[in-house]
Design an enzyme around this catalytic site. Sequence first.
Site, PDB file in Angstrom:
ATOM      1  N   LYS A 103      53.088  21.387  26.797  1.00 21.45           N
ATOM      2  CA  LYS A 103      53.720  22.595  27.258  1.00 21.45           C
ATOM      3  C   LYS A 103      54.386  22.766  28.477  1.00 21.45           C
ATOM      4  O   LYS A 103      55.361  23.200  28.828  1.00 21.45           O
ATOM      5  CB  LYS A 103      52.898  23.882  26.781  1.00 21.45           C
ATOM      6  CG  LYS A 103      52.902  23.904  25.109  1.00 21.45           C
ATOM      7  CD  LYS A 103      51.901  25.088  24.684  1.00 21.45           C
ATOM      8  CE  LYS A 103      51.943  24.990  23.062  1.00 21.45           C
ATOM      9  NZ  LYS A 103      51.411  24.007  22.515  1.00 21.45           N
ATOM     10  N   ARG A 155      46.711  48.165  37.346  1.00 23.54           N
ATOM     11  CA  ARG A 155      45.690  47.935  38.470  1.00 23.54           C
ATOM     12  C   ARG A 155      45.765  48.668  39.474  1.00 23.54           C
ATOM     13  O   ARG A 155      46.613  49.311  40.027  1.00 23.54           O
ATOM     14  CB  ARG A 155      45.485  46.485  38.369  1.00 23.54           C
ATOM     15  CG  ARG A 155      45.568  45.598  37.176  1.00 23.54           C
ATOM     16  CD  ARG A 155      45.720  43.999  37.614  1.00 23.54           C
ATOM     17  NE  ARG A 155      44.705  43.541  38.365  1.00 23.54           N
ATOM     18  CZ  ARG A 155      43.360  43.295  37.891  1.00 23.54           C
ATOM     19  NH1 ARG A 155      43.133  43.347  36.575  1.00 23.54           N
ATOM     20  NH2 ARG A 155      42.449  42.791  38.777  1.00 23.54           N
ATOM     21  N   ARG A 199      34.808  42.817  44.419  1.00 24.02           N
ATOM     22  CA  ARG A 199      33.582  42.037  45.138  1.00 24.02           C
ATOM     23  C   ARG A 199      34.227  40.637  45.476  1.00 24.02           C
ATOM     24  O   ARG A 199      33.871  39.892  46.207  1.00 24.02           O
ATOM     25  CB  ARG A 199      32.343  41.744  44.558  1.00 24.02           C
ATOM     26  CG  ARG A 199      31.231  41.532  45.340  1.00 24.02           C
ATOM     27  CD  ARG A 199      29.903  41.762  45.092  1.00 24.02           C
ATOM     28  NE  ARG A 199      28.682  41.012  45.886  1.00 24.02           N
ATOM     29  CZ  ARG A 199      28.208  39.822  45.343  1.00 24.02           C
ATOM     30  NH1 ARG A 199      28.251  39.184  44.145  1.00 24.02           N
ATOM     31  NH2 ARG A 199      27.298  39.244  46.428  1.00 24.02           N
ATOM     32  N   ARG A 200      34.962  40.099  44.255  1.00 27.05           N
ATOM     33  CA  ARG A 200      35.708  38.642  44.351  1.00 27.05           C
ATOM     34  C   ARG A 200      36.741  38.789  45.271  1.00 27.05           C
ATOM     35  O   ARG A 200      37.223  37.747  45.564  1.00 27.05           O
ATOM     36  CB  ARG A 200      35.863  38.234  43.082  1.00 27.05           C
ATOM     37  CG  ARG A 200      34.553  37.969  42.147  1.00 27.05           C
ATOM     38  CD  ARG A 200      35.050  37.043  40.952  1.00 27.05           C
ATOM     39  NE  ARG A 200      36.459  37.555  40.142  1.00 27.05           N
ATOM     40  CZ  ARG A 200      36.449  38.422  39.389  1.00 27.05           C
ATOM     41  NH1 ARG A 200      35.410  39.164  38.812  1.00 27.05           N
ATOM     42  NH2 ARG A 200      37.593  38.806  38.742  1.00 27.05           N
ATOM     43  N   ASP A 243      33.687  48.501  39.172  1.00 25.38           N
ATOM     44  CA  ASP A 243      32.598  48.269  38.679  1.00 25.38           C
ATOM     45  C   ASP A 243      31.411  48.453  39.696  1.00 25.38           C
ATOM     46  O   ASP A 243      31.221  48.034  40.734  1.00 25.38           O
ATOM     47  CB  ASP A 243      32.376  46.733  38.318  1.00 25.38           C
ATOM     48  CG  ASP A 243      33.423  46.341  37.408  1.00 25.38           C
ATOM     49  OD1 ASP A 243      33.292  46.660  36.163  1.00 25.38           O
ATOM     50  OD2 ASP A 243      34.317  45.759  37.616  1.00 25.38           O
ATOM     51  N   ASP A 270      32.969  51.745  35.448  1.00 24.87           N
ATOM     52  CA  ASP A 270      31.750  51.161  34.905  1.00 24.87           C
ATOM     53  C   ASP A 270      30.477  51.517  35.868  1.00 24.87           C
ATOM     54  O   ASP A 270      30.792  50.972  37.218  1.00 24.87           O
ATOM     55  CB  ASP A 270      31.928  49.791  34.572  1.00 24.87           C
ATOM     56  CG  ASP A 270      32.920  49.609  33.558  1.00 24.87           C
ATOM     57  OD1 ASP A 270      33.767  50.612  32.927  1.00 24.87           O
ATOM     58  OD2 ASP A 270      33.348  48.486  33.264  1.00 24.87           O
TER      59      ASP A 270
HETATM   60  C1  LIG Z   1      35.018  41.090  30.141  1.00 24.56           C
HETATM   61  C2  LIG Z   1      33.635  40.512  30.639  1.00 24.56           C
HETATM   62  C3  LIG Z   1      32.899  40.681  32.041  1.00 24.56           C
HETATM   63  N1  LIG Z   1      32.046  40.034  32.267  1.00 24.56           N
HETATM   64  C4  LIG Z   1      31.360  40.346  33.735  1.00 24.56           C
HETATM   65  C5  LIG Z   1      31.967  39.663  34.643  1.00 24.56           C
HETATM   66  C6  LIG Z   1      33.138  40.570  35.297  1.00 24.56           C
HETATM   67  O1  LIG Z   1      33.437  40.250  36.472  1.00 24.56           O
HETATM   68  C7  LIG Z   1      32.299  41.863  35.168  1.00 24.56           C
HETATM   69  C8  LIG Z   1      33.186  43.059  35.054  1.00 24.56           C
HETATM   70  O2  LIG Z   1      33.993  42.956  34.111  1.00 24.56           O
HETATM   71  P1  LIG Z   1      35.336  43.378  34.164  1.00 24.56           P
HETATM   72  O3  LIG Z   1      35.655  44.592  34.999  1.00 24.56           O
HETATM   73  O4  LIG Z   1      36.119  43.690  32.824  1.00 24.56           O
HETATM   74  O5  LIG Z   1      36.330  42.233  34.803  1.00 24.56           O
HETATM   75  P2  LIG Z   1      36.619  41.948  36.376  1.00 24.56           P
HETATM   76  O6  LIG Z   1      36.023  43.039  37.152  1.00 24.56           O
HETATM   77  O7  LIG Z   1      36.334  40.816  36.850  1.00 24.56           O
HETATM   78  O8  LIG Z   1      38.242  42.176  36.432  1.00 24.56           O
HETATM   79  P3  LIG Z   1      39.252  43.489  36.541  1.00 24.56           P
HETATM   80  O9  LIG Z   1      40.023  43.487  37.746  1.00 24.56           O
HETATM   81  O10 LIG Z   1      40.099  43.391  35.320  1.00 24.56           O
HETATM   82  O11 LIG Z   1      38.299  44.789  36.224  1.00 24.56           O
HETATM   83  O12 LIG Z   1      31.495  41.842  34.127  1.00 24.56           O
HETATM   84  C9  LIG Z   1      31.254  39.363  31.356  1.00 24.56           C
HETATM   85  O13 LIG Z   1      30.529  38.710  31.841  1.00 24.56           O
HETATM   86  N2  LIG Z   1      32.024  38.771  30.421  1.00 24.56           N
HETATM   87  C10 LIG Z   1      32.999  39.578  29.886  1.00 24.56           C
HETATM   88  O14 LIG Z   1      33.511  39.117  28.759  1.00 24.56           O
HETATM   89 MG   LIG Z   2      36.386  45.023  36.667  1.00 29.28          MG
END
Ligand SMILES: Cc1cn([C@H]2C[C@H](O)[C@@H](COP(=O)(O)OP(=O)(O)OP(=O)(O)O)O2)c(=O)[nH]c1=O
Ligand SMILES: [Mg+2]
EC number: 2.7.7.7
Length: 509
Positions: free
Chosen positions: A244, A320, A353-354, A363, A423
């Site tokens: 692809k 976002r 945090r990343r 979170d 969260d």
């Molecule tokens: C969705 C998901 C998250 N997690 C963990 C890792 C994620 O970093 C953390 C928070 O979830 P998320 O908030 O869904 O992911 P994120 O913060 O990395 O990205 P976003 O900017 O979209 O919010 O929870 C898992 O372990 N398994 C999963 O399937």
């Molecule tokens: Mg998140």
Amino acid sequence: MDPHKRPLLQNKSRIFENCYIYILPVALGKKRMSLFQTQITNGGGICVSKLSATKCNVTHIVLEDSVVKDSERCVRLLSSINVDTNTAVKIVGTQWISKCLKECVCLDTKEFELSVEKITDKVNTKSNSKPLNEDRDPGTVKNDVADFATCTVEDSPPKKLKPAVSEEDVCLQSSSKPRENSECNHLVIAELQKLANAFRSTGDQWRAYGYEKAISAIKAYGSEITSYEEAVSIPGVGSKIAAKVSEFLASGHLRKVDEICGSERSQVVELFTKVWGVGPATAQSWFQQGFRTLEDLKANPNLTKQQKIGLKHFDDIQDRMPRQEVEQIAAVVETAALSIEPKLNVELCGSYRRGRTTCGDVDILITKQDNIHTDILPCLLQQLKESGFVTDDLVNIEVSRNQKKYLGICRLPGENQKHRRLDIFVVPESEYATALMHYTGSALFNRSIRLVAAHKGMSLSEHCLLAGVVREGKEMLNDGYIVPTPTEKSIFGLLGIEYRPPEEREHRL
DNA sequence: GAACAATGATG
DNA sequence: CATCAT
DNA sequence: GTTC
Ligand SMILES: Cc1cn([C@H]2C[C@H](O)[C@@H](COP(=O)(O)OP(=O)(O)OP(=O)(O)O)O2)c(=O)[nH]c1=O
Ligand SMILES: [Mg+2]
């Protein structure tokens, strides 16, 4: 045949005996690649077409000479392809092959070699902090090809809101690596992401998983992919996706995307799964029942509480938010939390945090000392709701049940503020490091590091690291025993993995 | 051909 | 238990 | 989907 008749030829043709050679298909044309391959094979050597994650009996890795010179690029390419620089692999330029052939010897001169020392040297001395690429087109409500700033953190390192439990995660100024992620790679990725999303929303989770891994690998890959060979050489990218990539390189287009994503069914089902609380099963069921638009859904009597909320805030939730807004939201939560119990440790996790420049949600990890037994979450949420900050709950928050996980929706005070997903996780001190790891992610990173744990007879969750675990397939046959994990570093150490700061956990291990 | 992370909340 | 979420 |  009398072997004595052709001693010269025999010798000559065995110069690569016992050599397992991998040719990195970067900056190498197809014909030059296959030329080298036949030369090596004729010389008694063995060409490896793909580096296996585990057993690499590879003795030599051949890079194009211009690549060898650019040792920084080498580092990126090799690391993205999982080359273990600690093994005795010889990393050489293509000149090596040429010279070997010319002199009919398998020479191993250092002049061709890129030594491991050189590599690690470069890594350590390199300290580029480049501006982040923020390329988000506001207005794309459709295919959520999320932004991706190649994790270079420079502006705001993960800031601890409050110093307490740990320390190793405070000072993560460590510059991470590559930028200059390529134009074309991004375009292919966008197409592949469409397919991944389509497959996931129809419940084809493993196919979607395959796509996600490949996408992640391409993002982490150091340079512009220019051929099928180069694509398959990336771990996680197999023949189908490489084809692809190749098709896209040639035509700027993937027929599979039209085929899959073009249908009304796919579009509608994908739209529905974007509603919080709606997964593949309900989305497809609704499509079959004749629902087609979000308007239709509002008339659907079987909506759950969660889905109603998801629908109400559909647009805001797709969006976002910038890091600064995450910080503002976290500040509100922290203030409220500390007013309840000043000893709490409040910390931002997730994509924030990343080091991501935009975040899909907020979170927050709250760590409480073991001797505190107050129901933190109910108190906290009561406050946040009374102040009008938290507007909706996606989980029931009840007193007495010692709840640890809150999912909800909040909005900062003031005009033109969007609703944001929030969260909050409350954990005891003993689970701090594993919880921090878990909620920092990324999801792919978590899954791959847990896979490593499982293969070592261990099990990693948000609660703890278990050792001595015996599995039979999926089933755990015993309980194992908890290994103390005071810090994130300790977890990496116990798993035999080199520590990676949050900015480097964007992709799988 | 099997495995692909591990867990919590909802109904 | 299936489903959806992290 | 990819890997073993
Ligand atoms: C969705 C998901 C998250 N997690 C963990 C890792 C994620 O970093 C953390 C928070 O979830 P998320 O908030 O869904 O992911 P994120 O913060 O990395 O990205 P976003 O900017 O979209 O919010 O929870 C898992 O372990 N398994 C999963 O399937
Ligand atoms: Mg998140």
